[in-house]
Design an enzyme around this catalytic site. Structure first.
Site, PDB file in Angstrom:
ATOM      1  N   CYS A  93      30.667  41.590  49.393  1.00 40.03           N
ATOM      2  CA  CYS A  93      31.829  41.378  48.533  1.00 40.03           C
ATOM      3  C   CYS A  93      33.082  40.930  49.302  1.00 40.03           C
ATOM      4  O   CYS A  93      33.095  39.818  49.803  1.00 40.03           O
ATOM      5  CB  CYS A  93      32.067  42.643  47.741  1.00 40.03           C
ATOM      6  SG  CYS A  93      32.573  42.319  46.072  1.00 40.03           S
ATOM      7  N   ARG A 127      37.369  38.144  35.944  1.00 44.54           N
ATOM      8  CA  ARG A 127      36.497  38.835  36.900  1.00 44.54           C
ATOM      9  C   ARG A 127      35.048  38.699  36.443  1.00 44.54           C
ATOM     10  O   ARG A 127      34.759  38.697  35.246  1.00 44.54           O
ATOM     11  CB  ARG A 127      36.855  40.326  36.995  1.00 44.54           C
ATOM     12  CG  ARG A 127      38.169  40.584  37.663  1.00 44.54           C
ATOM     13  CD  ARG A 127      38.307  42.041  38.037  1.00 44.54           C
ATOM     14  NE  ARG A 127      37.560  42.386  39.245  1.00 44.54           N
ATOM     15  CZ  ARG A 127      37.973  42.134  40.472  1.00 44.54           C
ATOM     16  NH1 ARG A 127      39.118  41.508  40.674  1.00 44.54           N
ATOM     17  NH2 ARG A 127      37.242  42.482  41.503  1.00 44.54           N
ATOM     18  N   HIS A 194      26.544  44.914  45.150  1.00 41.64           N
ATOM     19  CA  HIS A 194      26.741  46.274  45.659  1.00 41.64           C
ATOM     20  C   HIS A 194      26.210  47.205  44.599  1.00 41.64           C
ATOM     21  O   HIS A 194      25.357  46.815  43.830  1.00 41.64           O
ATOM     22  CB  HIS A 194      28.214  46.522  45.983  1.00 41.64           C
ATOM     23  CG  HIS A 194      29.158  46.101  44.909  1.00 41.64           C
ATOM     24  ND1 HIS A 194      29.331  46.805  43.767  1.00 41.64           N
ATOM     25  CD2 HIS A 194      29.957  45.001  44.822  1.00 41.64           C
ATOM     26  CE1 HIS A 194      30.230  46.192  43.019  1.00 41.64           C
ATOM     27  NE2 HIS A 194      30.617  45.090  43.623  1.00 41.64           N
TER      28      HIS A 194
HETATM   29  N1  GLN Z   1      38.937  40.981  46.058  1.00 34.70           N
HETATM   30  C1  GLN Z   1      37.746  40.250  45.947  1.00 34.70           C
HETATM   31  C2  GLN Z   1      37.480  39.695  44.560  1.00 34.70           C
HETATM   32  O1  GLN Z   1      37.811  40.293  43.564  1.00 34.70           O
HETATM   33  C3  GLN Z   1      36.590  41.119  46.407  1.00 34.70           C
HETATM   34  C4  GLN Z   1      36.370  42.257  45.513  1.00 34.70           C
HETATM   35  C5  GLN Z   1      35.384  43.211  45.955  1.00 34.70           C
HETATM   36  O2  GLN Z   1      35.156  43.471  47.161  1.00 34.70           O
HETATM   37  N2  GLN Z   1      34.837  43.788  44.956  1.00 34.70           N
HETATM   38  O3  GLN Z   1      36.922  38.633  44.473  1.00 34.70           O
END
Ligand code: GLN
Length: 251
Positions: A93, A127, A194
């Site tokens: 990530c 997201r 994850h």
């Molecule tokens: N900040 C990054 C994103 O949202 C990674 C997020 C994360 O590690 N979940 O793309």
């Protein structure tokens, strides 16, 4: 044999069961008669190429990524040396994004990356969240599936010709449209998966351990592990894979 793991920025990039991934590596190594030796490599701490057989970089939100990005860029040359010397890497990530050339965060912050993986990431409005299922073939003829959970705003674009970690069967993946997830370059693996990754995908833990052992023993040959019973692990994988299939298609 002691398998030496360098855990990068455990105080900053540590969301999403990252310690659980290390615990799986430790236990599966132990079941094969090896011992995992984990060293934290934090901010301003030197990375010594050759000192680790496996490097682990966990996940973090933009805020934590901003805090470590500069330091990561300073470590980049050492990281590249370590990788060129055959160390294996797993980056999840936020850590995955920072192994590319750079990440532009949600508020437009430009973060340098280590340039280990041939990719770039830019945050988008929406997201990408949910269960994911991938089809992978890290070794020719060895088809496997990876199941996990993704939660990212970053859209990652692989350079032309770069190898993804897998093809998206269900979920968003790198950018919600390419059909690719993650990136693999030799022994380096980066992924958005994850939730937690290795407990649900024991085969990937074993793959990483065998790559790390090849580095440890300076062997051109990657050792093969005898399979373990893995009933619980297979069940965890199946439940997670089914959730992703139920979720259905992409974006
Ligand atoms: N900040 C990054 C994103 O949202 C990674 C997020 C994360 O590690 N979940 O793309």
């Amino acid at each position: 044999m002691n398998i030496r793991v360098g855990h990068l920025y455990p105080d900053y990039l540590n969301i999403y069961a990252d310690r659980g991934n290390i615990a799986v590596l430790a236990r599966r190594a132990e079941w094969r008669g090896h011992r995992l030796e984990v060293e934290a490599v934090g901010m301003s701490e030197p990375l010594r190429p050759g000192a680790h057989d496996l490097l682990y970089v966990g996940g973090g939100q933009d805020r934590e990524q901003l805090l470590v990005a500069g330091d990561m860029a300073e470590k980049a040359e050492r990281l590249r040396e370590a990788v060129a010397g055959g160390a294996a890497v797993l980056a999840v990530c936020g850590g995955y994004q920072l192994l590319g050339r750079g990440y532009r965060g949600f508020h437009g912050e430009d973060m340098p990356g280590a340039g280990i993986l041939p990719l770039e990431t830019v945050a988008g409005e929406r997201r990408m969240i949910g269960d994911v299922l991938l089809a992978c073939e890290l070794e020719p003829g060895e088809k496997r599936t990876l199941a996990g959970f993704e939660n990212h705003a970053g859209r990652t674009r692989l350079d032309a010709g770069a190898e993804p970690l897998g093809r998206v069967v269900a979920g968003f993946g790198n950018d919600g449209e390419s059909g690719y997830e993650g990136c693999r370059a030799g022994r380096v693996v980066g992924t958005y998966l994850h939730g937690p990754l290795l407990p649900r995908n024991a085969w990937l833990a074993d793959w990483l351990l065998t790559q790390a052992l090849a580095h440890r023993t300076c062997s051109a040959e990657v050792p093969r592990f005898e399979p373990l019973p893995d009933e619980l692990e297979a069940e965890a994988h199946a439940v997670s894979a089914q959730r992703a299939r139920d979720r259905g298609g992409r974006f």
